[in-house]
Design a protein around this motif. Structure first.
Motif, short mmCIF file in Angstrom:
data_model
loop_
_atom_site.label_atom_id
_atom_site.label_comp_id
_atom_site.label_asym_id
_atom_site.label_seq_id
_atom_site.Cartn_x
_atom_site.Cartn_y
_atom_site.Cartn_z
N GLU A 65 6.90 -11.55 11.31
CA GLU A 65 5.94 -10.45 10.70
C GLU A 65 5.19 -11.08 9.93
O GLU A 65 3.76 -10.04 9.42
N ALA A 104 2.07 -11.67 11.61
CA ALA A 104 1.48 -10.12 11.94
C ALA A 104 0.38 -9.78 11.45
O ALA A 104 -0.52 -9.22 11.92
N VAL A 105 0.56 -10.01 9.62
CA VAL A 105 0.11 -9.95 8.60
C VAL A 105 -0.91 -11.29 8.35
O VAL A 105 -1.53 -10.62 7.33
N ARG A 117 0.24 -8.65 1.11
CA ARG A 117 0.64 -9.07 3.19
C ARG A 117 1.96 -9.39 2.95
O ARG A 117 2.78 -8.85 3.81
N ILE A 121 4.06 -6.22 3.02
CA ILE A 121 4.06 -5.52 4.17
C ILE A 121 4.33 -6.49 4.98
O ILE A 121 5.35 -5.32 6.01
N ALA A 122 5.02 -7.82 5.41
CA ALA A 122 5.43 -8.14 6.74
C ALA A 122 7.56 -7.79 6.68
O ALA A 122 7.84 -7.22 6.50
N LEU A 175 -6.80 -6.17 4.32
CA LEU A 175 -5.30 -5.29 4.44
C LEU A 175 -5.45 -4.43 5.71
O LEU A 175 -4.90 -3.94 5.78
N VAL A 216 -5.46 -5.48 8.70
CA VAL A 216 -4.47 -5.76 8.78
C VAL A 216 -3.11 -4.67 9.42
O VAL A 216 -2.46 -4.61 10.36
N LEU A 217 -3.37 -3.38 8.94
CA LEU A 217 -2.03 -3.49 8.69
C LEU A 217 -2.36 -1.30 9.64
O LEU A 217 -1.66 -1.61 10.14
N LYS A 246 -3.59 -2.44 12.20
CA LYS A 246 -3.24 -2.97 13.53
C LYS A 246 -1.96 -3.12 13.99
O LYS A 246 -1.06 -2.92 14.75
N ARG A 247 -1.03 -3.50 12.40
CA ARG A 247 0.38 -3.99 12.74
C ARG A 247 1.35 -2.78 13.34
O ARG A 247 2.04 -2.61 13.91
#
Length: 380
Positions: free
Chosen positions: A137, A140-141, A161, A164-165, A192, A195-196, A198-199
């Motif tokens: 995780e 991933a971020v 970040r 989020i993970a 962010l 990042v968010l 995409k995740r």
């Protein structure tokens, strides 16, 4: 109003759902003390933005879904699992729900890795497995290199970040986001969002519900929009439906920026996108330069749109043929709604004198121009 329920009256009637792909979340519930009574659905596996003025009831809805607030009428459910009704409520730790707020709230006495591994460990994963999930995780971020740092040694963007993970490490069915970028600077928030987005779109996709006042959050993250005012649902639909043709003053203000989505044609410091047949060139804001057909979003202020009766040459400029659809007085200026050749809608702001000089009226053909330096292109 009931808050922080500790136990369900009969746990057998509130089975804990499995943490696989997200399921539809239904809220047909209310809290009288907060003057909130809503009936809305959040589609399975999609990202839904809840928008509305301050005090409209947005955070109350998140509270009822997370278990931090209990309804005194109706029910809250995810798929076949009833989270709460007027008499009983499944406690927060038994719900397959993760919540992220504007404050990361990391455990200060733990390392970054142990912060993220905390959720899997609480769900009886072995230490080795929990740490493996945590490293995945973090990667991933874009925070893999932070794993061994103390949580107290992070910047605001790094902390978010990691938060989020940590929220996603339990593979929740439902992810709740309460203005997660509002405490960050513009550049950090933009990174962010990327990042968010995409995740959260990785399979299996959870059902995501987030509260925001920022139109960029809505356009860059959301698949669906739910609008709340005065504790009641006033509308729902796709992002284009809700912000492209705003039905309330709040939605009108929220959609104050011209926002067009499309795909990359050429990328670099200056990027060109195709938004359904309309070409736009602007300044790229992503970390990397993507290849062709990558989804992107353009943003530019209505005040940056210049109108001319004939096309004006110049470089670098964006020039489009358009038709006036509506002229709306707002104070000392007039907002001009335009339909471009590709069918997209944008707005321009002019003085009454300029409107008169251009002889504008609904149906008038016109050329709209915007400098490339006034258009920002974001990854989506």
């Amino acid at each position: 109003m009931k808050t922080h329920p500790d136990t369900a009256a009969n746990p057998a009637e509130f089975p804990t759902a499995t943490t696989t792909a997200g399921s539809e979340v239904l809220v047909k519930a209310g809290i009288k003390e907060r003057n909130v009574t809503v009936q809305c659905a959040f589609p399975a596996g999609l990202i839904t933005a809840i928008v509305g003025p301050n005090g409209a009831g947005k955070s109350t809805i998140l509270g009822m879904i997370s278990g931090l607030l209990a309804p005194d009428s109706g029910e809250v459910r995810s798929g076949e699992t009833v989270f709460a009704d007027a008499s009983r409520s499944l406690p927060p730790h038994q719900r397959p729900v993760a919540m992220l707020t504007q404050k990361p709230l990391l455990f200060p006495h733990l390392s970054v890795l142990e912060n993220v591994a905390f959720g899997p460990r609480a769900r009886h994963r072995s230490r080795e497995e929990a740490r493996r999930i945590a490293r995945q995780e973090l990667a991933a971020v874009g925070a893999a290199e932070l794993a061994d740092r103390p949580a107290t040694a992070l910047s605001g963007g790094q902390s978010q970040r990691v938060a989020i993970a940590r929220a996603l490490a339990t593979h929740p069915q439902v992810v709740l986001l309460d203005e997660p970028f509002s405490a960050l600077d513009v550049e950090t928030a933009a990174k962010l969002r990327e990042v968010l987005s995409k995740r959260l779109r990785q399979e299996p996709r959870p059902t995501v519900i987030f509260v925001t006042h920022d139109p960029l959050d809505v356009w860059m993250l959301a698949d669906h929009v739910v609008a709340i005012e005065n504790g009641h649902l006033i509308g729902e639909g796709t992002v284009v439906e809700m912000l492209g043709q705003p039905a309330t003053k709040f939605l009108e203000n929220l959609s104050g920026m011209n926002l067009l989505s499309g795909v990359i044609e050429e990328s670099g410091e200056v990027a060109t996108i195709d938004a359904g047949g309309v070409k736009l060139t602007g300044l790229w804001q992503g970390k990397n330069h993507p290849g062709p057909q990558t989804p992107a979003l353009t943003a530019f202020a209505p005040q940056s749109v210049a109108l001319f009766q004939t096309a004006v040459s110049g470089s670098p400029r964006n020039t489009w043929q358009a038709r006036v659809t509506e002229i709306t007085p707002r104070g000392a200026v007039q907002w001009i709604s335009l339909e471009l050749d590709g069918g997209q809608s944008i707005q321009a702001v002019l003085t009454p004198q300029a409107v008169s000089a251009l002889q504008l009226a609904p149906g008038s053909p016109i050329f709209a121009e915007v400098k490339a330096t006034q258009i920002t292109v974001y990854p989506r």
